[in-house]
Motif scaffolding. Structure first.
Motif, PDB file in Angstrom:
ATOM      1  N   SER A 122      -3.263   4.990  11.027  1.00  0.00           N
ATOM      2  CA  SER A 122      -3.183   4.249   9.612  1.00  0.00           C
ATOM      3  C   SER A 122      -3.441   5.170   8.521  1.00  0.00           C
ATOM      4  CB  SER A 122      -4.166   3.177   9.419  1.00  0.00           C
ATOM      5  OG  SER A 122      -4.325   2.591   8.307  1.00  0.00           O
ATOM      6  N   PHE A 123      -2.627   4.876   7.430  1.00  0.00           N
ATOM      7  CA  PHE A 123      -2.955   5.718   6.260  1.00  0.00           C
ATOM      8  C   PHE A 123      -3.392   5.117   4.907  1.00  0.00           C
ATOM      9  CE2 PHE A 123       0.569   7.324   9.057  1.00  0.00           C
ATOM     10  CZ  PHE A 123       0.071   8.619   9.210  1.00  0.00           C
TER      11      PHE A 123
ATOM     12  N   ALA B 166       0.843  -1.336  -0.075  1.00  0.00           N
ATOM     13  CA  ALA B 166       0.121   0.045  -0.055  1.00  0.00           C
ATOM     14  C   ALA B 166       0.852   1.321   0.026  1.00  0.00           C
ATOM     15  CB  ALA B 166      -0.958  -0.207   1.230  1.00  0.00           C
ATOM     16  N   VAL B 167       0.596   2.258  -0.682  1.00  0.00           N
ATOM     17  CA  VAL B 167       1.265   3.422  -0.927  1.00  0.00           C
ATOM     18  C   VAL B 167       0.325   4.773  -0.759  1.00  0.00           C
ATOM     19  CG1 VAL B 167       2.681   4.881  -2.434  1.00  0.00           C
ATOM     20  CG2 VAL B 167       2.868   2.359  -2.655  1.00  0.00           C
ATOM     21  N   SER B 168       0.637   5.554  -0.055  1.00  0.00           N
ATOM     22  CA  SER B 168      -0.032   6.859   0.427  1.00  0.00           C
ATOM     23  C   SER B 168       0.804   8.002   0.833  1.00  0.00           C
ATOM     24  CB  SER B 168      -0.938   6.407   1.691  1.00  0.00           C
ATOM     25  OG  SER B 168      -1.760   7.329   1.905  1.00  0.00           O
TER      26      SER B 168
ATOM     27  N   VAL C 248       9.341  11.372  -0.981  1.00  0.00           N
ATOM     28  CA  VAL C 248       8.942  10.324  -0.176  1.00  0.00           C
ATOM     29  C   VAL C 248       7.681   9.759  -0.160  1.00  0.00           C
ATOM     30  CG1 VAL C 248      10.518  11.749   1.743  1.00  0.00           C
ATOM     31  CG2 VAL C 248       7.829  12.175   1.685  1.00  0.00           C
ATOM     32  N   ALA C 249       7.255   8.812   0.401  1.00  0.00           N
ATOM     33  CA  ALA C 249       6.019   8.244   0.432  1.00  0.00           C
ATOM     34  C   ALA C 249       5.637   7.512   1.827  1.00  0.00           C
ATOM     35  CB  ALA C 249       5.797   7.409  -0.797  1.00  0.00           C
ATOM     36  N   LEU C 250       4.592   6.954   2.171  1.00  0.00           N
ATOM     37  CA  LEU C 250       4.235   6.317   3.134  1.00  0.00           C
ATOM     38  C   LEU C 250       3.865   4.770   2.400  1.00  0.00           C
ATOM     39  CD1 LEU C 250       1.977   8.702   5.194  1.00  0.00           C
ATOM     40  CD2 LEU C 250       4.249   7.650   6.167  1.00  0.00           C
ATOM     41  N   VAL C 251       4.293   3.817   3.235  1.00  0.00           N
ATOM     42  CA  VAL C 251       4.278   2.530   2.491  1.00  0.00           C
ATOM     43  C   VAL C 251       3.742   1.504   3.706  1.00  0.00           C
ATOM     44  CG1 VAL C 251       5.835   2.936   0.729  1.00  0.00           C
ATOM     45  CG2 VAL C 251       6.479   1.515   2.572  1.00  0.00           C
ATOM     46  N   SER C 252       2.973   0.464   3.143  1.00  0.00           N
ATOM     47  CA  SER C 252       2.727  -0.497   4.373  1.00  0.00           C
ATOM     48  C   SER C 252       2.675  -2.119   3.738  1.00  0.00           C
ATOM     49  CB  SER C 252       1.387  -0.465   4.992  1.00  0.00           C
ATOM     50  OG  SER C 252       0.899  -1.333   5.871  1.00  0.00           O
ATOM     51  N   GLY C 253       3.330  -2.907   4.048  1.00  0.00           N
ATOM     52  CA  GLY C 253       3.169  -4.151   3.499  1.00  0.00           C
ATOM     53  C   GLY C 253       4.433  -5.193   3.628  1.00  0.00           C
ATOM     54  N   PRO C 254       4.439  -6.128   2.776  1.00  0.00           N
ATOM     55  CA  PRO C 254       3.500  -6.597   1.875  1.00  0.00           C
ATOM     56  C   PRO C 254       2.374  -7.330   2.122  1.00  0.00           C
ATOM     57  CG  PRO C 254       5.690  -8.103   1.895  1.00  0.00           C
ATOM     58  CD  PRO C 254       5.601  -7.116   2.964  1.00  0.00           C
ATOM     59  N   TRP C 255       1.347  -6.984   1.420  1.00  0.00           N
ATOM     60  CA  TRP C 255      -0.058  -7.748   1.889  1.00  0.00           C
ATOM     61  C   TRP C 255      -0.268  -8.988   1.085  1.00  0.00           C
ATOM     62  CZ3 TRP C 255      -2.884  -5.248   5.610  1.00  0.00           C
ATOM     63  CH2 TRP C 255      -2.380  -3.959   6.063  1.00  0.00           C
ATOM     64  N   ASP C 256      -0.736  -9.992   1.730  1.00  0.00           N
ATOM     65  CA  ASP C 256      -0.808 -11.314   1.148  1.00  0.00           C
ATOM     66  C   ASP C 256      -2.233 -11.977   1.166  1.00  0.00           C
ATOM     67  OD1 ASP C 256      -1.122 -12.032   3.891  1.00  0.00           O
ATOM     68  OD2 ASP C 256       0.630 -13.238   3.863  1.00  0.00           O
TER      69      ASP C 256
END
Length: 406
Positions: free
Chosen positions: A361-362, A316-318, A324-332
């Motif tokens: 959360s973003f 996820a990218v936000s 810069v960027a905010l990222v979360s993961g990797p999602w499975d």
């Protein structure tokens, strides 16, 4: 970015008779805080809306409750604007009949001057004083472009009115010669990355035909090429929409057939400086339960198309921008939660050692879900169905202030 938001606005539930609805939000960064528009999320016919300015300190600077939400709210997101343009359109049996524009002070929410005052201060006269059709769409844009309210082919005698929202300076430009003959109320305008106004060529996909100057339009290829620069996206034209870069003429500069458009909602691609941030698939199978294979998040050099960095998986990218960027993961798909970190778009590496998880959360929702993240300079806004948060850079961050709407 700070460890927590500097301010959280509790969003109201809208109740009219026996109908209850949540709030749909638009937000702009202004000096010292934010300007917020609230309208019913699902039922736009409800007679309830509000505009309010909220300071980062948690103080509601001003609030105006309205029976009908504005059809137009125009303010340049940033520190320079002192006024906001608000407009309401009156409709008749055959469509729009007129639009009334008001100019409000961002300091106290009161009318600061009339639209006629603004026109007169800028020496605008003649037909342009009646222009009310907004020809450039987008929230927080630095410009508003107004044109005639008519449904007819544009002529060489038509003009447009360009409004610089930060300073409320207006200038009248001739109608772009490359768009004469097209619908006068549907001018294909865009903003270049440097804020310049440009018009697309309706007969050639992706081609920019002219760039606005102080008094007219330039069709000089060198001027257009310098202003437009490189554009990168999953441009249409083939089944899988490979990542491509094009120039101002729409000519392909490079192509990545190993980075294909995911067939889902969410972040796909963004150009930030000389880096293309892309979430893509190596292959796509539209009839499969898992149509995207070999997910990857990558940084690609905008000039050469070369991969600068890569993170395997679905991330996820936000809040992307400013390198810069905010990222979360990797999602499975397992339902496991992941923290958010900030990365450098040039290297793909985490910046600092801070991370964010619940309650912060973003993530952004699919389709018309309320969860959204917006970025303006170094400021980040996050909204869901119940709260709107204002985040400042770490150096300017202050303890969280929770602000009730009422």
């Amino acid at each position: 970015m700070g460890a927590e938001p500097v301010m959280q606005l509790q969003l109201p539930t809208i109740e009219v008779g026996d109908v209850t609805d949540t709030s749909r939000v638009r937000v702009w960064r202004i000096l010292g805080g934010m300007l917020v528009e609230l309208t019913p999320y699902n039922d736009g016919t409800l007679p309830a809306a509000a505009l309010l300015a909220v300071d980062a300190t948690g103080a509601i600077r001003w609030r105006r409750c309205l029976e009908r939400g504005p059809d137009m709210v125009a303010v340049a997101a940033g520190e320079a604007s002192t006024e906001v343009v608000v407009g309401w359109t009156t409709y008749g049996p055959t469509g729009p009949e007129r639009t009334d524009l008001e100019v409000w002070s961002l300091a106290d929410g009161s009318p600061s001057r009339t639209w006629d005052d603004v026109l007169a201060a800028n020496g605008i006269s003649g037909a342009a004083t009646e222009y009310r059709t907004n020809l450039l769409w987008g929230s927080g844009l630095p410009l508003m472009v107004l044109g005639p309210r008519e449904s007819r082919p544009a002529t060489a005698d038509d003009t447009v009115l360009v409004v610089e929202l930060a300073t409320m300076t207006l200038r009248e430009l001739p109608y772009p010669p490359t768009a004469v003959g097209g619908p006068v109320d549907m001018l294909p305008l865009e903003l270049a990355t440097n804020g310049g106004l440009m018009v697309r060529d309706p007969s050639v996909p992706w081609r920019i035909a002219a760039i606005a100057t102080g008094t007219g339009w330039s069709t000089d290829p060198a001027t257009i090429a310098t202003t437009v620069g490189i554009r990168a996206d999953f441009f249409g034209g083939d089944e899988h929409q490979a990542l491509r870069a094009i120039d101002a003429e729409g000519t392909e500069l490079w192509r990545r057939d190993d980075l294909l458009a995911p067939p889902f909602e969410g972040f796909h691609v963004a150009l930030d400086g000389d880096v293309v941030a892309v979430s893509g698939c190596a292959a796509v199978d539209f009839i499969s339960d898992t149509p995207c294979t070999d997910w990857t998040l990558a940084g690609v050099d905008a000039v050469t198309g070369r991969t600068l960095w890569e993170r395997a998986g679905n991330w996820a990218v936000s809040g992307l921008g400013g390198g810069v960027a905010l990222v979360s993961g990797p999602w499975d798909g397992s339902g496991a939660t992941h923290e958010w970190t900030m990365i450098d778009l040039t290297t793909g590496l985490q910046m600092g050692d801070r991370s964010w998880d619940e309650p912060w959360s973003f993530g952004e929702g699919c389709c018309d879900e309320p969860a959204r993240v917006y970025r303006s300079g170094g400021v980040v806004f996050r909204v869901d169905g119940t709260h709107l948060e204002l985040w400042y850079p770490e150096a300017q961050s202050t303890p969280l202030q929770v602000v009730p709407f009422g």
